[in-house]
Design a protein around this motif. Sequence first.
Motif, mmCIF file in Angstrom:
data_model
loop_
_atom_site.group_PDB
_atom_site.id
_atom_site.type_symbol
_atom_site.label_atom_id
_atom_site.label_comp_id
_atom_site.label_asym_id
_atom_site.label_seq_id
_atom_site.Cartn_x
_atom_site.Cartn_y
_atom_site.Cartn_z
ATOM 1 N N ALA A 68 1.152 6.718 7.072
ATOM 2 C CA ALA A 68 0.716 5.798 6.024
ATOM 3 C C ALA A 68 1.852 4.892 5.576
ATOM 4 O O ALA A 68 1.633 3.741 5.208
ATOM 5 C CB ALA A 68 0.176 6.583 4.835
ATOM 6 N N GLY A 69 3.076 5.411 5.602
ATOM 7 C CA GLY A 69 4.222 4.629 5.132
ATOM 8 C C GLY A 69 4.853 3.786 6.225
ATOM 9 O O GLY A 69 5.814 3.054 5.967
ATOM 10 N N ASN A 70 4.343 3.887 7.449
ATOM 11 C CA ASN A 70 4.826 3.078 8.570
ATOM 12 C C ASN A 70 6.335 3.205 8.771
ATOM 13 O O ASN A 70 7.059 2.206 8.837
ATOM 14 C CB ASN A 70 4.429 1.605 8.375
ATOM 15 C CG ASN A 70 2.939 1.441 8.282
ATOM 16 O OD1 ASN A 70 2.221 1.678 9.241
ATOM 17 N ND2 ASN A 70 2.452 1.081 7.109
ATOM 18 N N SER A 87 9.180 -0.211 8.860
ATOM 19 C CA SER A 87 8.278 -0.637 7.790
ATOM 20 C C SER A 87 7.115 -1.366 8.439
ATOM 21 O O SER A 87 7.150 -1.675 9.637
ATOM 22 C CB SER A 87 8.993 -1.535 6.781
ATOM 23 O OG SER A 87 9.436 -2.707 7.415
ATOM 24 N N ILE A 88 6.108 -1.651 7.656
ATOM 25 C CA ILE A 88 4.875 -2.211 8.233
ATOM 26 C C ILE A 88 5.137 -3.565 8.886
ATOM 27 O O ILE A 88 5.936 -4.356 8.398
ATOM 28 C CB ILE A 88 3.778 -2.329 7.144
ATOM 29 C CG1 ILE A 88 2.411 -2.577 7.783
ATOM 30 C CG2 ILE A 88 4.119 -3.425 6.130
ATOM 31 C CD1 ILE A 88 1.262 -2.357 6.831
ATOM 32 N N GLY A 89 4.501 -3.818 10.001
ATOM 33 C CA GLY A 89 4.625 -5.102 10.673
ATOM 34 C C GLY A 89 4.459 -4.966 12.165
ATOM 35 O O GLY A 89 4.134 -3.889 12.677
ATOM 36 N N SER A 90 4.671 -6.066 12.872
ATOM 37 C CA SER A 90 4.556 -6.040 14.322
ATOM 38 C C SER A 90 5.809 -6.595 14.995
ATOM 39 O O SER A 90 5.820 -6.843 16.185
ATOM 40 C CB SER A 90 3.322 -6.838 14.768
ATOM 41 O OG SER A 90 3.403 -8.158 14.261
ATOM 42 N N ASP A 94 9.498 -3.095 13.470
ATOM 43 C CA ASP A 94 8.362 -2.721 12.627
ATOM 44 C C ASP A 94 7.489 -1.653 13.280
ATOM 45 O O ASP A 94 7.491 -1.474 14.495
ATOM 46 C CB ASP A 94 7.489 -3.943 12.334
ATOM 47 C CG ASP A 94 8.230 -5.002 11.542
ATOM 48 O OD1 ASP A 94 9.171 -4.632 10.817
ATOM 49 O OD2 ASP A 94 7.877 -6.187 11.664
ATOM 50 N N LEU A 96 3.384 0.177 12.873
ATOM 51 C CA LEU A 96 2.064 0.155 12.245
ATOM 52 C C LEU A 96 1.350 1.443 12.640
ATOM 53 O O LEU A 96 1.015 1.647 13.792
ATOM 54 C CB LEU A 96 1.271 -1.077 12.705
ATOM 55 C CG LEU A 96 -0.117 -1.261 12.093
ATOM 56 C CD1 LEU A 96 -0.044 -1.373 10.571
ATOM 57 C CD2 LEU A 96 -0.801 -2.496 12.669
ATOM 58 N N ARG A 97 1.194 2.301 11.687
ATOM 59 C CA ARG A 97 0.559 3.604 11.890
ATOM 60 C C ARG A 97 1.242 4.420 13.003
ATOM 61 O O ARG A 97 0.595 4.793 13.998
ATOM 62 C CB ARG A 97 -0.933 3.443 12.181
ATOM 63 C CG ARG A 97 -1.642 2.704 11.064
ATOM 64 C CD ARG A 97 -3.107 2.515 11.333
ATOM 65 N NE ARG A 97 -3.716 1.708 10.284
ATOM 66 C CZ ARG A 97 -4.978 1.320 10.277
ATOM 67 N NH1 ARG A 97 -5.775 1.656 11.262
ATOM 68 N NH2 ARG A 97 -5.453 0.602 9.291
ATOM 69 N N ASN A 116 0.391 -1.045 16.872
ATOM 70 C CA ASN A 116 0.847 -2.183 17.670
ATOM 71 C C ASN A 116 0.719 -1.917 19.167
ATOM 72 O O ASN A 116 1.135 -2.749 19.976
ATOM 73 C CB ASN A 116 2.304 -2.519 17.331
ATOM 74 C CG ASN A 116 2.435 -3.145 15.943
ATOM 75 O OD1 ASN A 116 1.666 -4.031 15.584
ATOM 76 N ND2 ASN A 116 3.386 -2.668 15.159
ATOM 77 N N LEU B 181 4.074 -12.524 8.548
ATOM 78 C CA LEU B 181 3.505 -11.309 9.131
ATOM 79 C C LEU B 181 2.103 -11.592 9.654
ATOM 80 O O LEU B 181 1.365 -12.371 9.067
ATOM 81 C CB LEU B 181 3.416 -10.244 8.050
ATOM 82 C CG LEU B 181 3.948 -8.867 8.408
ATOM 83 C CD1 LEU B 181 4.429 -8.178 7.162
ATOM 84 C CD2 LEU B 181 2.870 -8.051 9.052
ATOM 85 N N LEU B 183 -1.010 -9.216 11.453
ATOM 86 C CA LEU B 183 -1.432 -7.907 11.933
ATOM 87 C C LEU B 183 -2.928 -7.901 12.220
ATOM 88 O O LEU B 183 -3.691 -8.623 11.576
ATOM 89 C CB LEU B 183 -1.153 -6.822 10.892
ATOM 90 C CG LEU B 183 0.307 -6.501 10.568
ATOM 91 C CD1 LEU B 183 0.373 -5.520 9.419
ATOM 92 C CD2 LEU B 183 1.011 -5.944 11.784
#
Lengths: 347, 352
Positions: A68-70, A87-90, A94, A96-97, A116, B181, B183
Motif C-alpha cells: 500500500a505504501g509503494n 514511492s508511488i510512480g512509474s 518508483d 506501484l503495488r 508497473n 506523474l 499511472l
Amino acid sequence: MRHAVQRRRFAVLSLLLAATVPVSAVEPPAEVAQLSAVALRPLDLEGVDLQPGGIAAGTKDFAVTDTAGNRVVVAGGNGTVRLSFGSIGSGPSDLLRPSDVGIDGEGSYYVRDYGNGRIQIFTSSGRPKARFAVDDFFGFAVGPSGTVYLGRPQGGSLVTAYRASGEVARRFGSLKKAAELYPRGYRGRGAEDDLLLNRVRLSTDREGNVLAAFAFAPVVQKYDANGRLLWETRLSGAAVEQLVSLFAADESGRGKKFLRMVLDGRAANLVQASVTASADGSRIYVLLANHRVVVELDSKGKQLRTLRLDFESTGTTPSPMEIAALGGELVLIDMFGQQLWKGAPPP
Amino acid sequence: MEIAAPTGSPASGVLTPRRRLDYNQNRCCAIMNTKSPKVVLLIALVLAVSAALLVAVFASSYTRPSQADELAPEWSDLRQRLEVSNGRWLLVLYTQSEPHRRVRYLDLVLERLRRNDVEAAVITPRDWRVAAAAEGEHRQRGRSRLVLDDGELASMLGLPLQGRDSGELLWLLAPDDRLDLHLAVASFQDDELRQVLEKGVLGEVGGAEGTRAVALSIDDPFPAVRVREVATDDVVDLAQLTARYFVFFTAECTGCSLSAQLEMLAEATASPAAGELAAVFSSRFGHAEVAREAALHHVIAPLYVAVDELPGIEDLYYSKGLFADAVVAERSGGRVASLQPLRALLRQEVVR
C-alpha cells in the motif's frame, strides 16, 4: 497509436492479476494440536505502518515490500528499520503495488513492481540500478548471483531464469500432469490444469539452488543453479493430506472452498503457500496454506517434522502466506492481518 | 503490426515477378545475375522509390511506445476545458467507476493538504446514472470537479472509449504543464491518490502526517456526524438516534471484509435485546452495497452509512480505520462510555 499503448498497458496489468481470497475457515486435523510448536510473536518495525506483500531475508536483515505504501522496508531481526526506499510512480526509482522481493549475494534488492509490470533492481543502499519488464508470473526468487527465477509454466517449463538485464538465461523444470501430482483422488481437468497445477512458489538457498513448491500439490523440488533437478519429494502427514483432499474435492465440484488462490482465470484451494531455506541451507521450511503449519525438510528433501505455528493471541486468526528464514528464526507475513510475525523453530 | 512492415516490403514485391526465383540465392545475387543493364537500372530505380515510400509510410504510422507516451495532449487545452488556470497543480483522474466517491475523497485530500495551488478533476464517461447523480454533487461542489465527458476529453487524452477497456488513468500536471506523474491501473485505491498528490505537490509521501487523526477514547464527546439510513435514505444526525450501542464499520478497502463483519453483526443482533444497537458504516461503503450485504446476512439492526468522515473512528485521508476491528462505542450522556471490538462484544454478550 496512444490508444494502442494504453490498451497494451491494461492488458499487461490484467494478466498480472492474482489474488488470494479467504472464503471460510477449515479446522486443521486434530493431529496438528499434538505437533511441536513455533511460538510466534508480532514483529513491529518501529511503528512503521505497512501492508506487507513479500519478504526475503539476507544475511543480517530482511526486506519486506509495503504494497500500500509503494516502498520497500529493510529491517533487522529485532525490527530495527535500516532502510526504506521507493514511492508511488512509474519512474526509474518508483514502485506501484510492489509484491515479491528478493536479495542477491551482494545485498541488492529485486522487487516485483507489480503495478508497473516490471522487476526493479535496487542497490544495497536502495538506489535504482536496473529494471526489466515481465508479464504474468507466479513464484519469484533471486539467486546469490542475481539470477531472477520466475514461475512461468506458460513458457513450457516450470521456471524461467532471467539475467538482471531481463534476458532469459534458461528455462527448466518439466511440467506435470494431474496424474503425476495426484496419483489418486484427482483426475484433473485436462488442458485446463496445465498452467494452474504447475504454478510454483520459489526460493533459493545460499548455494544458489532453487526450491520449487507446487502451490496446488504437496510436491517440493530442488534444482541446482543450472536447472538440473536434484530431488523431488512429496510431503506427508495429516495436515498435508487434508489440504490435498480439500483441493481435489473442490476441483471435482464436491468440496469446501477455503483459501482460494485466483490464478489463470480459476480459483482453487491453495495447498502450499510459501517455501524458504534456512540461512545455512541445512533446512527447508514449507508453509502450508490455511492450517498454520510448517513442514521442515533437510537439504536432501527428507521430511523431518511438521511444526505447528502458535501465534501470540491478538484477538485475530492469522493466515500466514509468506515465510523467510533469518538467522535461526522464521519471519512470516499474515497477509490478511497485515502483520509480521517471528519465532524460532524448537531444537 | 506496423513493425512488421519492412518484411513485407514493396521491394520484394517488385522483384518477385521479374526474376526467376531461386530461394537459395539472396536478393543481391538475383539482381546481379540479371543480364540487361537497363533492367538492372529499372529495378534499382523502382527499388529506390519503393524504399523511400516505405520509409515515409513506416515513419508516419509507427511510433514506439516510449515516444507515444511522450505525445502529451495539449495540456493547455485541457486546462482550458476544465477551467483550471495555469500555474496550478492539476490532478486528472479518468475513471468509469465510482466517480462521486473519487470526487469526495479528492476534496478531502485537497483540504488536508492546505494548499491553494492544487486542483483535481475526475473525468467519467457520461451516462444516465452518473448524470442524474451529478446534479446533487454539483450543488455541494467542493474544490474537485466531476466532469461528464461525451468523448471529447477522452479523445483529447488519447483514452480508450467507454466499454472497450476498463481501468483508471491518472495524470498529475505541474504548474508549468510538466507531466509529473502518469499511472494506469485497473482501479486506484484512495490512498494511492493521496500518495500521488503528496509526492508531486509536497515532494514527499507522508508530508502531511502532522494531520493524522486520533482514535476515539472513553469520555470523549460522542462523534457528531450525519448519517443516511439505509432503509429510508433519510439523512439524520447521529445525535438524534436513540441507540445506546453503535457499531462502526470502517474499511481499508471497500467491500474487502464487509461480508465477514456483517456475519458478526448478524450474530450480535440476533437477540431481541439488540434493539439498543445501531450499525454505522463508513462513507467509503456504498449505500446499495450495505443494503445488499445486510439482507444477505439477515442483519436486523438499523443500518446507517456515514455522509462524512467518522471522526475518531476513521482517517479517510489515509483510508484507514483507527481501530483494528469493527468497534462498538457505547453512548451515555453524549459521551463515549465504553469502546470494544465487535468480536469481544460477541464473546461477552454485553448486548444480549
